[in-house]
Design an enzyme around this catalytic site. Structure first.
Site, mmCIF file in Angstrom:
data_model
loop_
_atom_site.group_PDB
_atom_site.id
_atom_site.type_symbol
_atom_site.label_atom_id
_atom_site.label_comp_id
_atom_site.label_asym_id
_atom_site.label_seq_id
_atom_site.Cartn_x
_atom_site.Cartn_y
_atom_site.Cartn_z
ATOM 1 N N PHE A 12 0.830 -1.212 0.000
ATOM 2 C CA PHE A 12 0.000 0.000 0.000
ATOM 3 C C PHE A 12 0.870 1.270 0.000
ATOM 4 O O PHE A 12 0.910 2.015 -0.988
ATOM 5 C CB PHE A 12 -0.961 -0.082 1.202
ATOM 6 N N ASN A 33 8.103 -9.575 -2.124
ATOM 7 C CA ASN A 33 7.758 -10.980 -2.411
ATOM 8 C C ASN A 33 6.241 -11.175 -2.516
ATOM 9 O O ASN A 33 5.768 -12.305 -2.518
ATOM 10 C CB ASN A 33 8.348 -11.921 -1.349
ATOM 11 N N THR A 36 1.891 -9.523 1.081
ATOM 12 C CA THR A 36 0.649 -8.749 1.265
ATOM 13 C C THR A 36 0.530 -7.656 0.203
ATOM 14 O O THR A 36 -0.380 -6.834 0.261
ATOM 15 C CB THR A 36 0.603 -8.089 2.665
ATOM 16 N N GLY A 37 1.458 -7.648 -0.738
ATOM 17 C CA GLY A 37 1.407 -6.649 -1.813
ATOM 18 C C GLY A 37 0.523 -7.123 -2.955
ATOM 19 O O GLY A 37 -0.114 -8.181 -2.861
ATOM 20 N N ASP A 54 12.489 -12.149 -1.203
ATOM 21 C CA ASP A 54 12.119 -12.134 0.211
ATOM 22 C C ASP A 54 13.281 -11.524 0.995
ATOM 23 O O ASP A 54 14.398 -12.078 0.976
ATOM 24 C CB ASP A 54 11.869 -13.598 0.631
ATOM 25 N N LEU A 59 20.504 -9.850 -0.061
ATOM 26 C CA LEU A 59 20.429 -9.361 -1.446
ATOM 27 C C LEU A 59 21.611 -8.435 -1.689
ATOM 28 O O LEU A 59 22.192 -7.887 -0.747
ATOM 29 C CB LEU A 59 19.099 -8.665 -1.731
ATOM 30 N N LYS A 87 10.446 -12.525 11.848
ATOM 31 C CA LYS A 87 11.641 -12.760 11.014
ATOM 32 C C LYS A 87 11.821 -11.631 9.996
ATOM 33 O O LYS A 87 12.937 -11.201 9.728
ATOM 34 C CB LYS A 87 11.486 -14.072 10.239
ATOM 35 N N TYR A 141 4.562 -8.421 15.599
ATOM 36 C CA TYR A 141 4.724 -7.175 14.845
ATOM 37 C C TYR A 141 5.447 -6.134 15.703
ATOM 38 O O TYR A 141 6.464 -5.571 15.282
ATOM 39 C CB TYR A 141 3.338 -6.680 14.435
ATOM 40 N N LYS A 145 9.370 -4.940 15.181
ATOM 41 C CA LYS A 145 9.686 -3.554 14.808
ATOM 42 C C LYS A 145 10.582 -2.894 15.846
ATOM 43 O O LYS A 145 11.427 -2.069 15.521
ATOM 44 C CB LYS A 145 8.387 -2.754 14.659
HETATM 45 P P1 NAD Z 1 1.419 -3.607 3.143
HETATM 46 O O1 NAD Z 1 1.189 -4.930 3.770
HETATM 47 O O2 NAD Z 1 0.440 -3.100 2.155
HETATM 48 O O3 NAD Z 1 2.853 -3.562 2.447
HETATM 49 C C1 NAD Z 1 3.944 -4.324 2.875
HETATM 50 C C2 NAD Z 1 4.680 -4.839 1.635
HETATM 51 O O4 NAD Z 1 5.828 -5.574 2.060
HETATM 52 C C3 NAD Z 1 3.842 -5.792 0.781
HETATM 53 O O5 NAD Z 1 3.938 -5.449 -0.575
HETATM 54 C C4 NAD Z 1 4.456 -7.148 1.043
HETATM 55 O O6 NAD Z 1 4.290 -8.052 -0.009
HETATM 56 C C5 NAD Z 1 5.901 -6.770 1.289
HETATM 57 N N1 NAD Z 1 6.611 -7.773 2.071
HETATM 58 C C6 NAD Z 1 6.208 -8.378 3.216
HETATM 59 N N2 NAD Z 1 7.120 -9.265 3.617
HETATM 60 C C7 NAD Z 1 8.132 -9.225 2.717
HETATM 61 C C8 NAD Z 1 9.356 -9.915 2.602
HETATM 62 N N3 NAD Z 1 9.739 -10.857 3.477
HETATM 63 N N4 NAD Z 1 10.165 -9.623 1.558
HETATM 64 C C9 NAD Z 1 9.799 -8.707 0.641
HETATM 65 N N5 NAD Z 1 8.644 -8.015 0.707
HETATM 66 C C10 NAD Z 1 7.821 -8.280 1.739
HETATM 67 O O7 NAD Z 1 1.587 -2.572 4.352
HETATM 68 P P2 NAD Z 1 1.705 -0.973 4.352
HETATM 69 O O8 NAD Z 1 0.551 -0.438 5.080
HETATM 70 O O9 NAD Z 1 2.037 -0.474 3.002
HETATM 71 O O10 NAD Z 1 2.963 -0.796 5.307
HETATM 72 C C11 NAD Z 1 4.259 -0.572 4.804
HETATM 73 C C12 NAD Z 1 5.236 -0.411 5.958
HETATM 74 O O11 NAD Z 1 4.856 0.693 6.783
HETATM 75 C C13 NAD Z 1 5.287 -1.642 6.871
HETATM 76 O O12 NAD Z 1 6.631 -1.869 7.233
HETATM 77 C C14 NAD Z 1 4.485 -1.223 8.071
HETATM 78 O O13 NAD Z 1 4.920 -1.860 9.241
HETATM 79 C C15 NAD Z 1 4.732 0.281 8.114
HETATM 80 N N6 NAD Z 1 3.586 0.950 8.780
HETATM 81 C C16 NAD Z 1 2.405 1.113 8.113
HETATM 82 C C17 NAD Z 1 1.340 1.717 8.768
HETATM 83 C C18 NAD Z 1 0.017 1.958 8.086
HETATM 84 O O14 NAD Z 1 -0.910 2.452 8.735
HETATM 85 N N7 NAD Z 1 -0.162 1.666 6.824
HETATM 86 C C19 NAD Z 1 1.481 2.141 10.096
HETATM 87 C C20 NAD Z 1 2.685 1.903 10.740
HETATM 88 C C21 NAD Z 1 3.748 1.332 10.065
#
Ligand code: NAD
Ligand code: UDP
Length: 305
Positions: A12, A33, A36-37, A54, A59, A87, A141, A145
């Site tokens: 997102f 990877n 959740t994308g 991943d 990398l 992890k 989580y 973090k």
């Molecule tokens: P999201 O789940 O939409 O995006 C996370 C992305 O990371 C996804 O595309 C997923 O496929 C990818 N991903 C997950 N594990 C992976 C891995 N092992 N290797 C490669 N890619 C991987 O979440 P988001 O809301 O876009 O959040 C993005 C970041 O911002 C996260 O780190 C989250 O903790 C942080 N964050 C977001 C919010 C929020 O409200 N949206 C609040 C606090 C922190």
């Protein structure tokens, strides 16, 4: 033109960040990877490259800057993969820090307001150490973090890497998955379908919600600053979940009713960022009102469902 790696760039927030950095004339490498994308968030542009990888595995790509956004962020999603979630934050961040060390790249870590847990001070200032359960269902989580922040701090102290930590508060907008499970996407989809709005607990818990464009501007300002952080980024306008539900029902003119379900374990009761640091050090504050952001997000989900 800078070469910028965005881990989690198909998610997102990451998808908006990729787009903005491309529009600003940079070369973007999206490493994701797709846990959740979404493939539909992958961008077709001559200066954009997608790598399915991943980040818990090492990398080796030479870049100027790294944004680490890779981690499932919705409770519904990370409840499905608790061990993997820790992890991703711990091993994934370590791999990216080692990459930053190898090529002397700048790196920004997307941390979270969840490091404050169920906070005992309000609003949350960066100096607050938090109130986090180490063994609950959210701990994978929160503690992942927190450990990532520790790695960042020690890499800075021990290896003098140029690191930035931002603590992101609840952010919403287009490009969230329909099944993401977080409050704004759930309520908008339910209201558009005239289905029951699912309130977990009594709905008196609060959140402060930031529109994604504001957040992305804050991330870029942080990367371009001299600050290490941690710095809170979020919109301090605070609403109860009941107020959020009623606002969305009204904006959509929906026939949905409220349905009260069991509260989620360890669900923080209040959350609101103190953003004095972001204002003073980054000259950043949100500009998009909740109503305006919701309207843009409703428009997006109308086309998705
Ligand atoms: P999201 O789940 O939409 O995006 C996370 C992305 O990371 C996804 O595309 C997923 O496929 C990818 N991903 C997950 N594990 C992976 C891995 N092992 N290797 C490669 N890619 C991987 O979440 P988001 O809301 O876009 O959040 C993005 C970041 O911002 C996260 O780190 C989250 O903790 C942080 N964050 C977001 C919010 C929020 O409200 N949206 C609040 C606090 C922190
Ligand atoms: N929430 C809710 N109904 C939903 C989704 C979420 O009542 O369908 C509540 C949730 O219990 C929490 C708040 O909304 O109190 C924000 O939840 P979200 O999953 O968006 O993010 P969190 O801040 O908990 O990480």
């Amino acid at each position: 033109m800078k070469k910028i790696l965005i881990a989690g760039g198909a998610g997102f927030i990451g998808s908006h960040l990729c787009k903005k950095l491309l529009n600003d004339g940079n070369e973007v490498i999206c490493v994701d990877n797709l846990l959740t994308g979404q493939t539909k968030n992958i961008i077709s542009h001559k200066n954009y490259k997608f790598i399915n990888h991943d980040i818990t595995k090492p990398l080796d790509i030479k870049v100027d800057e790294i944004y680490n956004l890779a981690c499932p962020a919705s409770p519904k999603q990370y409840f499905k993969y608790p061990i993997y979630t820790t992890k991703i934050s711990v091993l994934g961040t370590l791999n990216l820090l080692e990459l930053a060390e190898k090529y002397n790249s700048k790196i920004l870590q997307a941390s979270t307001s969840e490091v404050y847990g169920d906070p005992l001070i309000h609003p949350q200032i960066e100096e607050y150490f938090g109130n986090v359960n180490t063994i609950g269902i959210r701990s994978c989580y929160d503690e992942g973090k927190r450990c990532a922040e520790t790695f960042c701090s020690d890499f800075k102290r021990e290896k003098n890497i140029d690191i930035k930590i931002v603590r992101i508060f609840n952010t919403y907008g287009p490009n969230m998955r329909v099944d993401d499970g977080r409050v704004i996407s759930n309520f908008i989809i339910q209201a558009l379908k005239n289905e029951d709005i699912t309130i977990y607990g009594d709905g008196k818990q609060t959140r402060s919600l930031c529109y994604v464009d504001d957040l992305v501007n804050g991330l870029i300002k942080m990367m371009n600053s001299e600050c290490f952080g941690p710095i809170n980024l979020g919109n301090p306008e605070e609403y109860s979940i009941l107020e959020v539900a009623n606002k969305i029902i009204k904006l959509i003119d929906s026939k949905s009713q409220l349905k009260f379900l069991d509260a989620i374990e360890d669900d923080p009761k209040v959350r609101k960022p103190d953003i004095k640091k972001a204002k003073n050090l980054l000259n950043w504050s949100p500009t998009i009102s909740f109503d305006e952001g919701l309207k843009k997000t409703i428009k997006y989900f109308k086309t998705e469902i």
